[in-house]
Design an enzyme around this catalytic site. Structure first.
Site, PDB file in Angstrom:
ATOM      1  N   HIS A   1      -2.602   2.209  -8.238  1.00 22.80           N
ATOM      2  CA  HIS A   1      -1.621   2.751  -9.186  1.00 22.80           C
ATOM      3  C   HIS A   1      -0.918   3.925  -8.538  1.00 22.80           C
ATOM      4  CE1 HIS A   1       0.060   4.493 -12.878  1.00 22.80           C
ATOM      5  NE2 HIS A   1      -0.066   3.280 -13.374  1.00 22.80           N
TER       6      HIS A   1
ATOM      7  N   GLU B   1      -3.659  -3.420 -15.857  1.00 19.60           N
ATOM      8  CA  GLU B   1      -3.231  -4.814 -15.923  1.00 19.60           C
ATOM      9  C   GLU B   1      -4.405  -5.775 -15.819  1.00 19.60           C
ATOM     10  OE1 GLU B   1      -0.455  -5.196 -16.853  1.00 19.60           O
ATOM     11  OE2 GLU B   1       0.914  -3.734 -16.010  1.00 19.60           O
TER      12      GLU B   1
HETATM   13  N1  ACO Z   1      -4.302  -4.399  -2.956  1.00 22.33           N
HETATM   14  C1  ACO Z   1      -4.381  -4.194  -1.622  1.00 22.33           C
HETATM   15  N2  ACO Z   1      -3.867  -3.114  -1.009  1.00 22.33           N
HETATM   16  C2  ACO Z   1      -3.246  -2.219  -1.766  1.00 22.33           C
HETATM   17  C3  ACO Z   1      -3.130  -2.374  -3.171  1.00 22.33           C
HETATM   18  C4  ACO Z   1      -3.702  -3.510  -3.756  1.00 22.33           C
HETATM   19  N3  ACO Z   1      -3.627  -3.729  -5.066  1.00 22.33           N
HETATM   20  N4  ACO Z   1      -2.455  -1.312  -3.671  1.00 22.33           N
HETATM   21  C5  ACO Z   1      -2.136  -0.534  -2.627  1.00 22.33           C
HETATM   22  N5  ACO Z   1      -2.613  -1.087  -1.488  1.00 22.33           N
HETATM   23  C6  ACO Z   1      -2.495  -0.542  -0.147  1.00 22.33           C
HETATM   24  C7  ACO Z   1      -1.102  -0.793   0.402  1.00 22.33           C
HETATM   25  O1  ACO Z   1      -0.995  -2.038   1.069  1.00 22.33           O
HETATM   26  C8  ACO Z   1      -0.908   0.367   1.326  1.00 22.33           C
HETATM   27  O2  ACO Z   1      -1.587   0.081   2.523  1.00 22.33           O
HETATM   28  P1  ACO Z   1      -0.974   0.443   3.963  1.00 22.33           P
HETATM   29  O3  ACO Z   1      -0.891   1.952   3.958  1.00 22.33           O
HETATM   30  O4  ACO Z   1      -1.955  -0.132   4.914  1.00 22.33           O
HETATM   31  O5  ACO Z   1       0.387  -0.191   4.004  1.00 22.33           O
HETATM   32  C9  ACO Z   1      -1.663   1.497   0.635  1.00 22.33           C
HETATM   33  O6  ACO Z   1      -2.617   0.876  -0.220  1.00 22.33           O
HETATM   34  C10 ACO Z   1      -0.733   2.356  -0.198  1.00 22.33           C
HETATM   35  O7  ACO Z   1       0.128   1.515  -0.959  1.00 22.33           O
HETATM   36  P2  ACO Z   1       1.384   2.045  -1.767  1.00 22.33           P
HETATM   37  O8  ACO Z   1       2.279   0.894  -2.079  1.00 22.33           O
HETATM   38  O9  ACO Z   1       1.992   3.230  -1.084  1.00 22.33           O
HETATM   39  O10 ACO Z   1       0.690   2.568  -3.068  1.00 22.33           O
HETATM   40  P3  ACO Z   1       1.409   2.914  -4.389  1.00 22.33           P
HETATM   41  O11 ACO Z   1       0.574   3.935  -5.029  1.00 22.33           O
HETATM   42  O12 ACO Z   1       2.825   3.248  -4.215  1.00 22.33           O
HETATM   43  O13 ACO Z   1       1.351   1.510  -5.152  1.00 22.33           O
HETATM   44  C11 ACO Z   1       1.093  -0.147  -6.767  1.00 22.33           C
HETATM   45  C12 ACO Z   1       1.026   1.365  -6.458  1.00 22.33           C
HETATM   46  C13 ACO Z   1       2.535  -0.639  -6.585  1.00 22.33           C
HETATM   47  C14 ACO Z   1       0.652  -0.365  -8.202  1.00 22.33           C
HETATM   48  C15 ACO Z   1       0.143  -0.887  -5.807  1.00 22.33           C
HETATM   49  O14 ACO Z   1      -1.159  -0.369  -5.893  1.00 22.33           O
HETATM   50  C16 ACO Z   1       0.151  -2.408  -6.039  1.00 22.33           C
HETATM   51  O15 ACO Z   1       1.023  -3.091  -5.519  1.00 22.33           O
HETATM   52  N6  ACO Z   1      -0.856  -2.926  -6.800  1.00 22.33           N
HETATM   53  C17 ACO Z   1      -0.924  -4.350  -7.092  1.00 22.33           C
HETATM   54  C18 ACO Z   1       0.019  -4.739  -8.227  1.00 22.33           C
HETATM   55  C19 ACO Z   1      -0.439  -4.197  -9.569  1.00 22.33           C
HETATM   56  O16 ACO Z   1      -1.606  -4.238  -9.930  1.00 22.33           O
HETATM   57  N7  ACO Z   1       0.527  -3.692 -10.332  1.00 22.33           N
HETATM   58  C20 ACO Z   1       0.286  -3.127 -11.672  1.00 22.33           C
HETATM   59  C21 ACO Z   1       0.319  -1.613 -11.610  1.00 22.33           C
HETATM   60  S1  ACO Z   1      -0.087  -0.855 -13.162  1.00 22.33           S
HETATM   61  C22 ACO Z   1       1.316  -0.934 -14.087  1.00 22.33           C
HETATM   62  O17 ACO Z   1       2.365  -1.281 -13.619  1.00 22.33           O
HETATM   63  C23 ACO Z   1       1.258  -0.561 -15.527  1.00 22.33           C
END
Ligand code: ACO
Length: 386
Positions: A272, A327
């Protein structure tokens, strides 16, 4: 073609600051407004570091355990805790039904809901400033409109709201024609509570921007639905369902999680932007799902996937906590109450009506037109070619 000049790159005192990579006339520039305080609110406090969410100071876990969506919406609108507060599904004006009938069958439920709210606005006298009465009427209207759209799309007649039922129960009744059992109704009501409000996210900000122009509450919610529709905001519960189905069985969970991460895929329902701790909404919903008599058949599998995913994500990202987000268990509740995944985003929008409209009221009460500046990076003043 004249080259665009490079934008001036003036590092801030702390170049690692996520807030600003550049300044304009000494003012910080923050792409995506990240880190910028753009409003004051008394509504939702999202404390990502500590995994806390509170509505007007009340913990989300307590609100889910002891409140109803009606009492929570009333709290957001008025600031008063009234456990007896009621919300009942509202009527769908004829103009809205005509518009819903005219939509192509392939229309996504979010688009239908956005259209319904827009047409509803034309049937109301939505004077400035927006009022609690308007907020309540819109929140009570939208579940009926979404249910009517689904019925019409599936060649069934819409069902009138049942004034004896609360909003979540009536929504299920108007969708399926059967009054839900109390535990199912309670599960959807709990989902509505956790979805009601979440600070100045993109859709809520959109609603406040529209309100700040002294536009009406329906326009603000139409804009908010448009913002929520985007995949970066509207969440991932339907993808969670797909992912759990792909895993197939608890024995395959670890192998699947490791392979997905090795392919560079993201695990849906984890991570998140704000929460670095376990999302308190996920914790509250997990309790609700576990109390349901008819749990989704994949719940046991989902819990296994969660355990494995948390373990493997921690191994892979020891310095970046990636925990379960709302979610993951939202998917379980929505499946458990019998909604199909195509309805998940619009059902989330129904819940968020409470927060959007509360922010509309708050914005209007201390209104100042929201009008930020842009950093101009185009070509400077020049003559037209002769
Ligand atoms: N699975 C695997 N790796 C992940 C995940 C995940 N769910 N979330 C983040 N990471 C990793 C990224 O690949 C990244 O790795 P890297 O540095 O090697 O490239 C690192 O963690 C940081 O990722 P960011 O995208 O910078 O993290 P951010 O905090 O911006 O992302 C987000 C938040 C978009 C929710 C992300 O965690 C994600 O894509 N999750 C999966 C989709 C999801 O569950 N969405 C619902 C969110 S809740 C809501 O919308 C109400």
């Amino acid at each position: 073609m004249p080259q665009k000049p490079d934008p001036p790159a003036i590092p801030l005192e702390d170049p690692a600051s996520p807030v600003a990579a550049h300044t304009v006339d000494g003012r910080p520039y923050s792409p995506g407004l990240e880190g910028v305080i753009a409003a004051e609110t008394e509504l939702g406090l999202v404390d990502g570091a500590n995994g806390r969410l509170m509505y007007r100071g009340y913990r989300i876990g307590d609100l889910v355990a002891h409140g109803t969506f009606a009492s929570v919406a009333n709290l957001l609108w008025t600031g008063t805790w009234d456990p007896e507060a009621r919300l009942t599904a509202g009527p769908v004006p004829r103009a809205v039904l005509s518009a819903l009938c005219a939509l192509p069958r392939t229309t996504k439920p979010m688009d239908a809901l956005r259209t319904a709210v827009s047409v509803w606005g034309t049937t109301q006298n939505l004077d400035w400033p927006p009022t609690e009465v308007q907020a309540r009427a819109l929140t009570e209207f939208s579940p009926s409109a979404l249910a009517a759209f689904v019925r019409l799309r599936d060649d069934h007649l819409p069902i009138d709201p049942d004034p004896e039922l609360d909003l979540a129960s009536s929504f299920l009744y108007q969708l399926k024609g059967v009054r839900p059992d109390p535990v199912t109704a309670r599960a959807l009501d709990a989902y509505f509570i956790v979805g009601a409000e979440h600070g100045l996210n993109a859709s809520t900000f959109t609603a406040r921007v529209i309100t700040s122009t002294k536009s009406d509450i329906a326009s603000a919610v139409v804009g908010a639905i448009g913002a929520l529709k985007g995949p970066l905001h509207g969440g991932a519960p339907s993808e969670v369902v797909e992912q759990i189905h792909t895993v197939g069985s608890p024995e395959r969970a670890e192998e699947w999680v490791r392979a997905a991460l090795a392919r560079g895929e993201r695990l849906m329902g984890f991570g998140h932007r704000v929460y670095r701790a376990y999302d308190p909404r996920a914790a509250a919903l997990r309790k609700v799902v576990e109390a349901m008599p008819t749990k989704p058949d994949w719940l046991e599998l989902a819990i296994k996937v969660e355990d494995v995913a948390l373990k493997v994500l921690e191994e892979k990202y020891p310095d970046r906590p990636l925990k379960t987000n709302v979610e993951f268990y939202a998917a379980a509740v929505l499946q458990g109450v019998g909604l199909t995944p195509d309805l998940f985003p619009a059902t989330f929008a129904l819940a968020r009506h409470a927060g959007w409209t509360a922010h509309v009221l708050e914005q209007a009460a201390t209104n100042r037109l929201i009008r930020p500046d842009a950093r101009f990076i185009g070509v400077e003043e020049r003559d037209l070619p002769s």
